[in-house]
Write a protein that holds these residues in place. Structure first.
Motif, PDB file in Angstrom:
ATOM      1  N   LYS A  15      43.311  38.117  36.822  1.00 27.44           N
ATOM      2  CA  LYS A  15      43.047  38.167  35.387  1.00 27.44           C
ATOM      3  C   LYS A  15      41.674  37.585  35.070  1.00 27.44           C
ATOM      4  N   PHE A  16      41.325  36.468  35.722  1.00 32.65           N
ATOM      5  CA  PHE A  16      40.027  35.841  35.461  1.00 32.65           C
ATOM      6  C   PHE A  16      38.872  36.724  35.939  1.00 32.65           C
ATOM      7  N   TRP A  17      39.054  37.394  37.097  1.00 32.10           N
ATOM      8  CA  TRP A  17      37.981  38.271  37.583  1.00 32.10           C
ATOM      9  C   TRP A  17      37.858  39.515  36.717  1.00 32.10           C
ATOM     10  N   ASP A  18      38.967  40.084  36.261  1.00 31.20           N
ATOM     11  CA  ASP A  18      38.903  41.226  35.346  1.00 31.20           C
ATOM     12  C   ASP A  18      38.169  40.845  34.065  1.00 31.20           C
ATOM     13  N   SER A  19      38.465  39.654  33.560  1.00 34.63           N
ATOM     14  CA  SER A  19      37.799  39.178  32.350  1.00 34.63           C
ATOM     15  C   SER A  19      36.307  38.985  32.587  1.00 34.63           C
ATOM     16  N   PHE A  20      35.960  38.437  33.759  1.00 34.19           N
ATOM     17  CA  PHE A  20      34.551  38.227  34.120  1.00 34.19           C
ATOM     18  C   PHE A  20      33.784  39.545  34.081  1.00 34.19           C
ATOM     19  N   TYR A  21      34.318  40.574  34.742  1.00 34.42           N
ATOM     20  CA  TYR A  21      33.625  41.863  34.782  1.00 34.42           C
ATOM     21  C   TYR A  21      33.672  42.562  33.429  1.00 34.42           C
ATOM     22  N   GLY A  22      34.745  42.332  32.674  1.00 36.27           N
ATOM     23  CA  GLY A  22      34.823  42.928  31.348  1.00 36.27           C
ATOM     24  C   GLY A  22      33.762  42.385  30.412  1.00 36.27           C
ATOM     25  N   ILE A  23      33.439  41.099  30.554  1.00 34.43           N
ATOM     26  CA  ILE A  23      32.420  40.475  29.710  1.00 34.43           C
ATOM     27  C   ILE A  23      31.022  40.900  30.136  1.00 34.43           C
ATOM     28  N   HIS A  24      30.764  40.823  31.454  1.00 31.56           N
ATOM     29  CA  HIS A  24      29.404  41.041  31.945  1.00 31.56           C
ATOM     30  C   HIS A  24      29.101  42.497  32.249  1.00 31.56           C
ATOM     31  N   ASP A  25      30.163  43.324  32.400  1.00 30.57           N
ATOM     32  CA  ASP A  25      29.993  44.715  32.795  1.00 30.57           C
ATOM     33  C   ASP A  25      29.088  44.736  34.021  1.00 30.57           C
ATOM     34  N   ASN A  26      28.059  45.567  34.061  1.00 36.12           N
ATOM     35  CA  ASN A  26      27.155  45.536  35.211  1.00 36.12           C
ATOM     36  C   ASN A  26      25.808  44.924  34.845  1.00 36.12           C
ATOM     37  N   ARG A  27      25.705  44.294  33.670  1.00 36.28           N
ATOM     38  CA  ARG A  27      24.428  43.725  33.235  1.00 36.28           C
ATOM     39  C   ARG A  27      24.151  42.391  33.903  1.00 36.28           C
ATOM     40  N   PHE A  28      25.205  41.746  34.390  1.00 34.81           N
ATOM     41  CA  PHE A  28      25.053  40.409  34.964  1.00 34.81           C
ATOM     42  C   PHE A  28      24.321  40.444  36.288  1.00 34.81           C
ATOM     43  N   PHE A  85      39.205  42.703  44.310  1.00 35.31           N
ATOM     44  CA  PHE A  85      40.366  42.094  43.687  1.00 35.31           C
ATOM     45  C   PHE A  85      40.548  42.621  42.261  1.00 35.31           C
ATOM     46  N   SER A  86      39.413  42.953  41.602  1.00 36.44           N
ATOM     47  CA  SER A  86      39.408  43.287  40.186  1.00 36.44           C
ATOM     48  C   SER A  86      39.418  44.789  39.955  1.00 36.44           C
ATOM     49  N   ALA A  87      40.435  45.268  39.248  1.00 31.62           N
ATOM     50  CA  ALA A  87      40.495  46.689  38.893  1.00 31.62           C
ATOM     51  C   ALA A  87      39.346  47.052  37.956  1.00 31.62           C
ATOM     52  N   ARG A  88      38.961  46.113  37.102  1.00 33.97           N
ATOM     53  CA  ARG A  88      37.859  46.363  36.165  1.00 33.97           C
ATOM     54  C   ARG A  88      36.550  46.591  36.923  1.00 33.97           C
ATOM     55  N   ALA A  89      36.302  45.810  37.971  1.00 32.71           N
ATOM     56  CA  ALA A  89      35.081  45.984  38.758  1.00 32.71           C
ATOM     57  C   ALA A  89      35.034  47.366  39.388  1.00 32.71           C
ATOM     58  N   ILE A  90      36.165  47.828  39.924  1.00 36.38           N
ATOM     59  CA  ILE A  90      36.212  49.152  40.552  1.00 36.38           C
ATOM     60  C   ILE A  90      35.954  50.252  39.518  1.00 36.38           C
ATOM     61  N   GLU A  91      36.485  50.092  38.320  1.00 39.00           N
ATOM     62  CA  GLU A  91      36.240  51.071  37.256  1.00 39.00           C
ATOM     63  C   GLU A  91      34.754  51.153  36.922  1.00 39.00           C
ATOM     64  N   ILE A  92      34.107  50.000  36.809  1.00 31.67           N
ATOM     65  CA  ILE A  92      32.673  49.971  36.488  1.00 31.67           C
ATOM     66  C   ILE A  92      31.863  50.623  37.594  1.00 31.67           C
ATOM     67  N   LEU A  93      32.208  50.307  38.843  1.00 29.55           N
ATOM     68  CA  LEU A  93      31.484  50.880  39.984  1.00 29.55           C
ATOM     69  C   LEU A  93      31.596  52.402  39.988  1.00 29.55           C
ATOM     70  N   GLN A  94      32.782  52.926  39.788  1.00 32.29           N
ATOM     71  CA  GLN A  94      32.989  54.374  39.830  1.00 32.29           C
ATOM     72  C   GLN A  94      32.295  55.099  38.680  1.00 32.29           C
ATOM     73  N   SER A  95      31.959  54.363  37.613  1.00 30.28           N
ATOM     74  CA  SER A  95      31.303  54.985  36.460  1.00 30.28           C
ATOM     75  C   SER A  95      29.781  55.024  36.591  1.00 30.28           C
ATOM     76  N   GLN A  96      29.223  54.391  37.609  1.00 30.03           N
ATOM     77  CA  GLN A  96      27.770  54.334  37.762  1.00 30.03           C
ATOM     78  C   GLN A  96      27.225  55.682  38.245  1.00 30.03           C
ATOM     79  N   ARG A  97      26.042  56.041  37.773  1.00 31.57           N
ATOM     80  CA  ARG A  97      25.464  57.348  38.109  1.00 31.57           C
ATOM     81  C   ARG A  97      25.183  57.473  39.608  1.00 31.57           C
ATOM     82  N   GLN A  98      24.912  56.336  40.300  1.00 35.31           N
ATOM     83  CA  GLN A  98      24.594  56.395  41.735  1.00 35.31           C
ATOM     84  C   GLN A  98      25.839  56.559  42.599  1.00 35.31           C
TER      85      GLN A  98
END
Length: 244
Positions: A15-28, A85-98
């Motif tokens: 939950k904490f890692w999902d929240s981390f990636y949800g806040i920072h998205d890929n800008r961090f 560990f984070s489902a949110r991180a995987i979602e962000i990665l799969q959405s990247q143009r590269q």
């Protein structure tokens, strides 16, 4: 830290890692410009076209290693896998143009489990990458993770590792009440981090059956002239190989 809080941070880690990636998205995250300098094995300049290679990144996050690898590698037969560990991180990665779904497969996995659920066989990976990943894992579970890395590496395969070293600035900045156990802390956002010595890393990796090729402590003074800050950073970098 009291036991109740320790249990909460460890049990609710996803939950904490999902929240981390949800806040920072890929800008961090910034591009890891040092990646191919320190680990040229990831994208060798000279490759034999027919040769097939498979690289697995444990704790891939939003793709700071995988995306540059997909972008810069000239290998036609390279297959890249990644888990986090984070489902949110995987979602962000799969959405990247590269991101290239034909060459890369990523998935959610808890690497601390006894049995990994992965889309490849044991003894199949040429390289396993762990960059600032083992430090986020509860110390008593670290050995199991490294033993699974050994299991899935090919004979002769390489484990590439970079993480936080003991007495890095980040460790020295922690306030009272943030320590879960010796050298293992919880950040303000609920994510956890450990700080290694070269001796304990060498012991864990060799106990897992791997052979040392490189183990260095990278100490750097970073200066932020605009803010007038000096930052003393300590990282540990290793290359260990599975015996043939």
């Amino acid at each position: 830290m009291n036991q109740e809080d320790k249990d909460r941070f460890q049990s609710e880690a996803p939950k904490f890692w999902d929240s981390f990636y949800g806040i920072h998205d890929n800008r961090f995250f910034k591009d890891r410009h040092w990646l191919f300098t320190e680990f040229p094995e990831l994208a060798p300049l000279e490759t034999k076209t027919p040769q097939e290679r498979s690289i697995f990144e444990l704790g891939c996050g939003v793709g700071n290693t995988i995306l540059p690898l997909l972008e810069h590698s000239s290998e036609e037969n390279l297959k890249v896998f990644g888990c986090d560990f984070s489902a949110r991180a995987i979602e962000i990665l799969q959405s990247q143009r590269q991101f290239d779904g034909k060459r890369c497969q990523v998935f959610v996995m808890d690497a601390t489990l006894d049995q990994w659920q992965v889309p490849f066989e044991e003894n199949s990976q040429d390289i396993i990458v762990m960059i600032f990943v083992l430090s986020a894992i509860e110390p008593k579970k670290m050995q199991r993770v490294l033993e699974n890395c050994y299991r899935y590496l090919k004979p002769g395969g390489l484990l590439l590792f970079r993480d936080y070293g003991r007495y890095d600035l980040a460790q020295l900045r922690f306030k009272t009440g943030k320590c879960l156990e010796d050298n293992f802390y919880v950040r303000g956002d609920g994510t956890m981090v450990y700080f290694f010595t070269e001796e304990e890393l060498r012991d864990m990796l060799t106990k897992a059956g791997l052979l040392e090729e490189q183990l260095i402590v990278d100490r750097r003074l970073q200066v932020n002239r605009g803010r007038g800050l000096k930052m003393y950073r300590v990282w540990i970098q290793t290359k260990f190989r599975k015996p043939l």
